[in-house]
Design a protein around this motif. Sequence first.
Motif, PDB file in Angstrom:
ATOM      1  N   MET A 253      47.944 -24.927  26.892  1.00  0.00           N
ATOM      2  CA  MET A 253      47.859 -23.482  27.420  1.00  0.00           C
ATOM      3  C   MET A 253      46.924 -22.673  26.914  1.00  0.00           C
ATOM      4  N   MET A 254      46.646 -22.713  25.471  1.00  0.00           N
ATOM      5  CA  MET A 254      46.107 -21.735  24.591  1.00  0.00           C
ATOM      6  C   MET A 254      44.529 -21.999  25.348  1.00  0.00           C
ATOM      7  N   GLU A 255      44.109 -23.301  25.198  1.00  0.00           N
ATOM      8  CA  GLU A 255      42.934 -23.857  25.618  1.00  0.00           C
ATOM      9  C   GLU A 255      42.675 -23.232  27.063  1.00  0.00           C
ATOM     10  N   SER A 256      43.702 -23.411  27.951  1.00  0.00           N
ATOM     11  CA  SER A 256      43.029 -22.853  29.273  1.00  0.00           C
ATOM     12  C   SER A 256      42.924 -21.236  29.545  1.00  0.00           C
ATOM     13  N   LEU A 257      43.790 -20.452  28.417  1.00  0.00           N
ATOM     14  CA  LEU A 257      43.920 -19.033  28.367  1.00  0.00           C
ATOM     15  C   LEU A 257      42.598 -18.614  27.697  1.00  0.00           C
ATOM     16  N   LYS A 258      41.995 -19.403  26.772  1.00  0.00           N
ATOM     17  CA  LYS A 258      40.552 -19.013  26.201  1.00  0.00           C
ATOM     18  C   LYS A 258      39.445 -19.074  27.209  1.00  0.00           C
ATOM     19  N   ALA A 259      39.570 -20.250  28.130  1.00  0.00           N
ATOM     20  CA  ALA A 259      38.569 -20.273  29.140  1.00  0.00           C
ATOM     21  C   ALA A 259      38.679 -19.256  30.444  1.00  0.00           C
ATOM     22  N   HIS A 260      40.101 -18.555  30.584  1.00  0.00           N
ATOM     23  CA  HIS A 260      40.260 -17.852  31.765  1.00  0.00           C
ATOM     24  C   HIS A 260      40.259 -16.231  31.016  1.00  0.00           C
ATOM     25  N   GLN A 261      39.972 -16.198  30.003  1.00  0.00           N
ATOM     26  CA  GLN A 261      39.715 -14.758  29.059  1.00  0.00           C
ATOM     27  C   GLN A 261      38.775 -13.916  30.073  1.00  0.00           C
ATOM     28  N   ALA A 262      39.141 -12.857  30.574  1.00  0.00           N
ATOM     29  CA  ALA A 262      37.847 -11.978  31.358  1.00  0.00           C
ATOM     30  C   ALA A 262      37.146 -11.390  30.404  1.00  0.00           C
ATOM     31  N   PRO A 263      35.624 -11.217  30.731  1.00  0.00           N
ATOM     32  CA  PRO A 263      34.699 -10.633  29.776  1.00  0.00           C
ATOM     33  C   PRO A 263      35.149  -9.408  29.002  1.00  0.00           C
ATOM     34  N   GLY A 264      36.289  -8.509  29.935  1.00  0.00           N
ATOM     35  CA  GLY A 264      36.620  -7.415  29.180  1.00  0.00           C
ATOM     36  C   GLY A 264      37.730  -7.868  28.194  1.00  0.00           C
ATOM     37  N   GLY A 265      37.953  -8.789  27.854  1.00  0.00           N
ATOM     38  CA  GLY A 265      39.005  -9.131  26.888  1.00  0.00           C
ATOM     39  C   GLY A 265      40.349  -9.421  27.300  1.00  0.00           C
ATOM     40  N   LEU A 266      40.827  -9.025  28.434  1.00  0.00           N
ATOM     41  CA  LEU A 266      42.108  -9.217  28.866  1.00  0.00           C
ATOM     42  C   LEU A 266      42.263 -10.433  29.829  1.00  0.00           C
ATOM     43  N   TRP A 267      43.485 -10.556  30.614  1.00  0.00           N
ATOM     44  CA  TRP A 267      43.883 -11.795  31.669  1.00  0.00           C
ATOM     45  C   TRP A 267      44.232 -11.064  32.755  1.00  0.00           C
ATOM     46  N   ASP A 272      43.889 -17.126  37.471  1.00  0.00           N
ATOM     47  CA  ASP A 272      42.712 -17.708  37.838  1.00  0.00           C
ATOM     48  C   ASP A 272      41.884 -17.083  38.903  1.00  0.00           C
ATOM     49  N   GLU A 273      42.428 -15.795  39.261  1.00  0.00           N
ATOM     50  CA  GLU A 273      41.678 -15.234  40.412  1.00  0.00           C
ATOM     51  C   GLU A 273      40.923 -13.939  39.777  1.00  0.00           C
ATOM     52  N   LYS A 274      39.653 -14.105  39.864  1.00  0.00           N
ATOM     53  CA  LYS A 274      38.775 -13.145  39.335  1.00  0.00           C
ATOM     54  C   LYS A 274      38.856 -11.870  39.980  1.00  0.00           C
ATOM     55  N   ASP A 275      39.245 -11.638  41.230  1.00  0.00           N
ATOM     56  CA  ASP A 275      39.144 -10.541  42.004  1.00  0.00           C
ATOM     57  C   ASP A 275      40.594  -9.828  41.745  1.00  0.00           C
ATOM     58  N   SER A 276      41.424 -10.399  40.807  1.00  0.00           N
ATOM     59  CA  SER A 276      42.843  -9.716  40.629  1.00  0.00           C
ATOM     60  C   SER A 276      42.667  -8.739  39.545  1.00  0.00           C
ATOM     61  N   TRP A 277      43.370  -7.969  39.235  1.00  0.00           N
ATOM     62  CA  TRP A 277      43.372  -6.888  38.267  1.00  0.00           C
ATOM     63  C   TRP A 277      43.834  -6.989  36.750  1.00  0.00           C
ATOM     64  N   ALA A 278      43.116  -6.425  35.801  1.00  0.00           N
ATOM     65  CA  ALA A 278      43.639  -6.703  34.433  1.00  0.00           C
ATOM     66  C   ALA A 278      44.936  -6.004  34.176  1.00  0.00           C
ATOM     67  N   GLU A 279      45.971  -7.141  33.815  1.00  0.00           N
ATOM     68  CA  GLU A 279      47.209  -6.899  33.371  1.00  0.00           C
ATOM     69  C   GLU A 279      47.705  -6.834  32.037  1.00  0.00           C
ATOM     70  N   THR A 280      48.172  -5.652  31.457  1.00  0.00           N
ATOM     71  CA  THR A 280      48.513  -5.484  30.135  1.00  0.00           C
ATOM     72  C   THR A 280      49.452  -6.376  29.473  1.00  0.00           C
ATOM     73  N   SER A 281      50.734  -6.335  30.192  1.00  0.00           N
ATOM     74  CA  SER A 281      52.207  -7.019  29.677  1.00  0.00           C
ATOM     75  C   SER A 281      51.696  -8.486  29.353  1.00  0.00           C
ATOM     76  N   GLY A 282      51.232  -9.130  30.438  1.00  0.00           N
ATOM     77  CA  GLY A 282      50.777 -10.388  30.073  1.00  0.00           C
ATOM     78  C   GLY A 282      49.734 -11.093  29.084  1.00  0.00           C
ATOM     79  N   SER A 283      48.873  -9.972  29.149  1.00  0.00           N
ATOM     80  CA  SER A 283      47.567 -10.191  28.159  1.00  0.00           C
ATOM     81  C   SER A 283      48.247  -9.674  26.769  1.00  0.00           C
TER      82      SER A 283
END
Length: 367
Positions: A253-267, A272-283
Amino acid sequence: MYKQTLTLLLLLPFQFLFAQKSSLNKFPKGYTPEEVGKLIAYRFVDAKHALHAGKWISYPETFYWNGALKFASLTDDAVLLDLLEKKFQPLFTTEKALLPVKNHVDLNMFGSLPLELYQITKNRKYLELGLPYADTQWEVPATANAKERSWAEDGLSWQTRLWIDDMYMITIVQSQAYKVTKDVNYIDRAAKEMVLYLDKLQRPNGLFYHAPDVPFYWGRGNGWMAAGMAELLRSLPRDNKYRPRIMQGYQAMMESLKAHQAPGGLWNQLIDEKDSWAETSGSAMFTYALITGVKQKWLNAKAYAPVARKAWMALVPYVDKKGAVAEVCVGTNKKNDKQYYYDRPRRTGDYHGQAPYLWCVAALLEK
């Protein structure tokens, strides 16, 4: 020798720069765990209860309370600890009706709070209040249905429902019970439960569907799983037979999260949807799991410390001057409809977001 020395001197600025960008110990003013933790933890002292079904202390409030207690303990803040303990006392008297009943995964986890208080204060009244919440997750009630009884017959909690949220709710109270009693039955059954969820819900990419019938990578749902594995691995004995499987699931899971971290730093709300909004609690939950993995040496520090630091630096600006976290997805039931996750309302100060920030604070403060 001269060339070697010159090369070393030329490299030093780059090494220093990398250390600054990857350090989990040094942060600029306004970003230190002490500053952020104090702001968020003290906000809880005068905060109103967030009730489940309008009746009982809810799991988001429980976890916010737990996080504030952990911060008070780690920073030796006797004033905060006293305020938090005083806030709890009415639950023994005038607010006793707010104590959750012991019949659902989202309610039994309340036991983790008095068990945290017991670890800090050593007052047995907290132990006596908390342990039954852990015990009744495995004690099948007379009202249990056939499916619930079937889980129990397999040595699993009758509260099993295969929602990824469960793997923090069950893990945290069982882990706390193990810490205070040293009874391996608590940690063993939590580990067995975790393996079931890994086998049923983790996908080849390391992420998790919200449930078997909801094939979406919801941010906070995956966050519960990430934080739950981190919590469990912290307590799980090295020789536990389930540990290798859980570690495998965690690292994937950590390997996948590393790959999916958005350029701004959050998730994103949907990871896996780039047009979705950055959400703080999960991040924040992911950040907690990453920080813990680096500090516990489950993850390669060179590869993952920069990911965790980038995430923390991105999370802090979402905290306002009153300690309220913005861009938090509201409480979310499961639904087999992708648009449903896109459209979930966002709130500021929602306890779902306040608590995970304090988990990150605690992880950064711990040695």
